[in-house]
Scaffold this motif. Sequence first.
Motif, PDB file in Angstrom:
ATOM      1  N   CYS A 102      72.123 -79.295 -50.571  1.00 39.93           N
ATOM      2  CA  CYS A 102      71.883 -80.100 -49.300  1.00 39.93           C
ATOM      3  C   CYS A 102      71.726 -79.035 -48.107  1.00 39.93           C
ATOM      4  O   CYS A 102      71.444 -79.333 -47.048  1.00 39.93           O
ATOM      5  CB  CYS A 102      72.956 -80.701 -48.931  1.00 39.93           C
ATOM      6  SG  CYS A 102      74.554 -80.117 -48.371  1.00 39.93           S
ATOM      7  N   TYR A 104      74.106 -77.703 -46.253  1.00 41.65           N
ATOM      8  CA  TYR A 104      74.947 -77.593 -44.993  1.00 41.65           C
ATOM      9  C   TYR A 104      75.836 -76.494 -44.999  1.00 41.65           C
ATOM     10  O   TYR A 104      76.157 -75.943 -44.045  1.00 41.65           O
ATOM     11  CB  TYR A 104      75.830 -79.029 -45.094  1.00 41.65           C
ATOM     12  CG  TYR A 104      76.268 -79.477 -43.864  1.00 41.65           C
ATOM     13  CD1 TYR A 104      75.297 -80.103 -43.005  1.00 41.65           C
ATOM     14  CD2 TYR A 104      77.661 -79.194 -43.390  1.00 41.65           C
ATOM     15  CE1 TYR A 104      75.918 -80.551 -41.602  1.00 41.65           C
ATOM     16  CE2 TYR A 104      77.824 -79.620 -42.136  1.00 41.65           C
ATOM     17  CZ  TYR A 104      77.036 -80.457 -41.429  1.00 41.65           C
ATOM     18  OH  TYR A 104      77.546 -80.646 -40.288  1.00 41.65           O
ATOM     19  N   CYS A 139      78.075 -78.598 -53.260  1.00 35.90           N
ATOM     20  CA  CYS A 139      76.946 -78.983 -54.485  1.00 35.90           C
ATOM     21  C   CYS A 139      76.633 -78.001 -55.534  1.00 35.90           C
ATOM     22  O   CYS A 139      76.445 -78.609 -56.419  1.00 35.90           O
ATOM     23  CB  CYS A 139      75.635 -79.201 -53.382  1.00 35.90           C
ATOM     24  SG  CYS A 139      75.712 -80.185 -51.928  1.00 35.90           S
TER      25      CYS A 139
END
Length: 160
Positions: A102, A104, A139
């Motif tokens: 992702c 982030y 993740c």
Amino acid sequence: MPTDRILSFTVNGEPVRLLVEPAQTLLEVLRGPLRLTGTKHGCDVGDCGACTVLVDGAPRLSCITLAVGCEGARVETIEGVATPAGPDPIQAAFDHHVAAQCGYCTPGFVMTLRHLFAENPTANEAELREALGSNLCRCTGYTKILTAAREAQAIYAGKS
Ligand code: FES
Ligand code: FES
């Protein structure tokens, strides 16, 4: 009652002067008026590392750093990492090893590693893991991040 103050500092080498509220965090100032949204807003309580920036060369969790405490400081964010010549070797290694899903958490990891490689270019495995211990990723499972970090370290050291 505390009043708003003028804050003067540099962000990615550019002088910045703006009005901040006494309780405003560095993260709020970066992502708000300065529109530097590469620094991520994760837990907001100093637990995840997503908001890591460098203040006078040292990693700081911007979500728990008061902006007014950065008067005169040199702040570096992920937006200042790449150069016109291309991405930083850490960014390139994350890309090469697909160490971001992702993404982030990635800016925080990159800023933490930049500090580590500047301070301790020969960091061993334990030191590498310890430095990254305050950056969380939901993740990747960390294996690819560590592989990318080792590759970037070798490039920083001119060994690759
Ligand atoms: S957002 Fe700052 S540590 Fe999580
Ligand atoms: S890649 Fe998603 S949190 Fe790390």
